[in-house]
Design an enzyme around this catalytic site. Structure first.
Site, PDB file in Angstrom:
ATOM      1  N   THR A  56       0.835  -1.201   0.000  1.00  0.00           N
ATOM      2  CA  THR A  56       0.000   0.000   0.000  1.00  0.00           C
ATOM      3  C   THR A  56       0.870   1.251   0.000  1.00  0.00           C
ATOM      4  OG1 THR A  56      -1.830  -1.100   1.107  1.00  0.00           O
ATOM      5  CG2 THR A  56      -1.710   1.282   1.362  1.00  0.00           C
ATOM      6  N   THR A 144       0.849  -4.859   3.737  1.00  0.00           N
ATOM      7  CA  THR A 144       0.689  -5.158   5.167  1.00  0.00           C
ATOM      8  C   THR A 144       0.033  -6.513   5.450  1.00  0.00           C
ATOM      9  OG1 THR A 144      -1.370  -3.899   5.159  1.00  0.00           O
ATOM     10  CG2 THR A 144       0.622  -2.744   5.879  1.00  0.00           C
TER      11      THR A 144
END
Lengths: 380, 351
Positions: A56, A144
């Site tokens: 991200t 993540t």
């Protein structure tokens, strides 16, 4: 001046820099490009390699309000873009970007997430980087969702005392109040901190330093997503100082027996089975018939089997499959009880099942039998 | 002097020689543990088994405490020394110094592997952190208490005490400082705090977490503390009979400066601020100018008070992650060595 004294002096200066002087410089300088006055001229800042595995933090969108549907073709962020956007990095380290994203990630066509093949490729690259005497530390960015697994893999497979710091973000690089820039800045600070040496692979987000062994993502979107539920943080990255409160005691990195160079090309297949009321045995049978050499059962409560799993475990063990029990409670150890020992089930300590899986893969790859796996789960 | 007070203790028992299921020969080879009792809920009795509050109906003597746990004789030779039998609100500097000196004397004996301290939970973290700073040994010291009285249904004291003795004889516990152990969880005295008024899981180390666990199968350590403590501490209380007076001023909206001023007038050597207010900030400059050491702590319960050029310029020391009651303990001990703010700040950075 002797070499040792020179090195001590350099180390002391680095500590002084990272331990307090930096904040003053940043506070005073809006652009943040000035080296704080306390630094003597000609000081060599630590060299930190910034390895991108995407994530991200390497994603953007056309609207800064887009916090959940970012990325895709044309919406990827190259590691040089981070360095350009964060001139403050020059205050704490000489940062060199090292793009290790898979080609499909760069193109924005990534589907299905991280693969073991790619993790191994980047692990080999990180080993190469830490072997370079001019490199002081390595930062690795990662999506993540599975970053704790990749960090754990390197915690076992990379042979070094130098800091390796995993970092990501919960909001895209373009997002309003994006957490990526501060996370990245702090990760570089930790990678450049002498006290981070020998601590194993670290995870830095949201100003906290967690150990790769214990950290897990515990929230889908919040910036405080990463926690070590059973043990807590190792330290903090505060504006004034990088502070380590505790040191991990289990084997890792330089003390690991699972360095990449000694692992076979393909690791034995190990799958994860979840425990719940009436869980059927045939899922475990299917894993075994598809070639699983080990199974991690993420059991209920204290690591108990449920439904048809007990009988299926016996069938699997007859075929030589090693079974490790973890607990779905995500806190507390699975204990070495007499009954579990009689059942030849290895207690998975307080591991998350995805990390127990990797550890079991590595132990089996090294030819460990039941007792060997038991020892590994006590030492790592 | 130490010998004299040890001579007045109420009881010394060798549990190992009388415990069931443990042959006498084996008992002699077991590690020695000295249990120092100070009192607390773990030594409290209520009139009924269901009395879980206001249970001050009687005290449990050290002998009763140990007689109720014959299982200890299988893991250690336990001696007991009574320091006091008080609730934690009645703990005093004098008793803490006595306790520290007694522990140092006991741990210097080669036949003693570790020490256990019973304590009321209310101020347990303060005594534990004090010992963390002034015990001069690598041997484990485990401070233990209970949330339910010894007389209660589902009392937690016996298992806590058993686990404390187990941890005190665990080789991996050596060199890690003073521990607080309740609810199977091993905390470092540096970070632990009481976080709930009544529950058995009351002791927490907030975001830093415990060092390990005393589980039924084994005692496990995952972490070791990196701050200075015990054998590596610079502090020595062997000749001290008191500590400099330090008090805490709490911060809240529109907090008045009067408590701080009153403490300065009363002769405080140091003041710890748990947060502040504009009036308190103004008044602390006057305190510093009178030579009073001022430490800035915080009331939030987790996170560090950062090093600050502004505070350093005022001569104010920041408390790192110590809460106000523990910052008070460190400041008292530190003031036995120095009053200089920069040196005090070094101490707060290292301990």
């Amino acid at each position: 001046m002797s070499l040792e004294r020179t090195m001590n002096r350099r180390s002391a200066l680095r500590q002084a820099l990272l331990g307090g002087a930096v904040l003053a410089g940043i506070g005073r300088s809006v652009r943040g490009q000035e080296i704080p006055k306390v630094l003597p001229p000609g000081l060599n800042l630590p060299r930190v390699m910034l390895v991108s595995m995407g994530g991200t933090i390497a994603s953007k969108a056309t609207s800064r309000m887009n916090l959940n549907n970012y990325g895709g073709p044309g919406n990827r962020v190259a590691p040089q873009d981070w360095v350009d956007a964060l001139p403050e990095l020059a205050l704490v380290a000489r940062v060199t970007p090292d793009d290790q994203r898979a080609p499909e990630d760069v193109a924005g066509r990534s589907a299905g997430g991280m693969t073991t093949a790619h993790i191994r490729k980047v692990t080999a690259r990180v080993q190469e980087l830490v072997n370079d005497p001019t490199v002081d530390g390595v930062v690795v960015t990662h999506g993540t969702n599975t970053m704790a697994e990749t960090a754990w893999f390197m915690n076992l497979a990379v042979n070094t005392r130098k800091p390796i710091v995993f970092v990501g973000s919960q909001r895209p690089w373009s997002g309003l109040s994006g957490d990526g820039p501060l996370n990245l800045f702090n990760a570089v600070r930790v990678a450049a901190t002498p006290s981070a040496e020998g601590m194993g692979v670290l995870h830095v987000m949201n100003q906290n330093i967690n150990a790769a062994r214990d950290v897990m993502k515990m929230s889908a979107y919040r910036v405080e997503a990463f926690r070590s539920p059973d043990l807590g943080i190792l330290g903090v990255v505060d504006p004034d100082r990088v502070v380590f409160h505790t040191a991990p005691l289990r084997r890792h990195t330089h003390a690991s027996e699972f360095h990449l160079a000694g692992l076979p090309e393909a690791l034995p297949a190990v799958e994860i089975l979840y425990g719940y009321t009436d869980a059927p045995g045939y899922l475990l049978d299917a894993m075994v018939s598809n070639g699983a050499k080990g199974v991690v059962i993420d059991g209920t409560g204290a690591g108990a089997l449920a439904g048809g799993q007990s009988e299926a475990v016996k069938r699997a063990q007859e075929k030589g499959v090693i079974v490790v029990a973890t607990t779905r409670t995500r806190s507390g150890r699975v204990q070495d009880t007499p009954r579990r020992r009689e059942s030849s089930i290895v207690p998975g300590d307080n591991f998350q099942p995805e990390k127990a899986r990797m550890l079991l893969q590595m132990a089996l790859a090294k030819g460990a039998d039941l007792n060997g796996v038991r020892r590994v789960f006590e030492q790592y | 002097m130490i010998q004299r007070w040890l001579g007045t203790v109420c009881a010394t028992v060798l549990m190992g020689l009388t415990g069931p299921g443990s042959p006498a020969q084996a008992a002699e080879s077991l590690p020695g543990v000295v249990v120092f009792t100070t009192g607390g809920t773990i030594q409290s009795k209520g009139a009924h088994r269901q009395k879980l509050s206001e249970y001050s109906d009687g005290r449990v003597t050290p002998l009763e405490l140990l007689a109720d746990l014959p299982e200890l004789s299988e893991i250690a030779r336990v001696e007991v020394r009574e320091v006091s039998n008080l609730g934690s609100g009645n703990m005093t500097t004098e008793l803490q110094l006595k306790l520290a000196k007694g522990i140092n004397e006991a741990l210097s004996r080669p036949d003693v592997a570790g020490a256990v301290v019973t304590h009321g939970t209310g101020t347990l973290e303060e005594t534990a952190y004090f010992l963390h700073l002034v015990v001069r040994s690598e041997k484990p010291v485990v401070v233990v208490g209970a949330m339910r009285p010894w007389s209660a249904i589902s009392r937690d004291g016996p298992l806590n005490l058993y686990n404390a003795v187990r941890t005190a004889v665990t080789p991996e516990a050596v060199g890690k400082g003073v521990f607080v152990l309740l609810d199977d969880t091993i905390h470092s005295a540096r970070w632990v705090t009481k976080g709930n008024t009544t529950r058995v899981e009351t002791f927490v180390s907030r975001e830093i977490g415990p060092l390990g666990y005393a589980d039924a199968d084994k005692v496990v350590f995952y972490r070791t503390p990196l701050t200075r403590h015990t054998a590596k501490s610079e502090f020595d209380v062997s000749t001290l009979t008191n500590l400099p007076p330090v008090d805490v001023v709490y911060g809240y909206q529109e907090a008045s400066a009067e408590p701080l001023k009153a403490l300065v007038t009363a002769g405080a050597a140091g003041i710890v601020l748990a947060d502040g207010s504009p009036a308190v900030t103004q008044a602390l400059l006057g305190a510093v100018s009178k030579g009073v050491a001022v430490v800035q702590s915080d009331r939030k319960g987790s996170g560090r008070v950062l090093l600050s050029e502004r505070q350093a310029g005022r001569g104010v020391v920041t408390a790192d992650s110590l809460n106000a009651q523990k910052a008070r303990i460190l400041l008292r001990v530190a003031l036995t060595k120095t009053k200089e703010p920069r040196e005090l700040q070094r101490i707060f950075n290292e301990y």
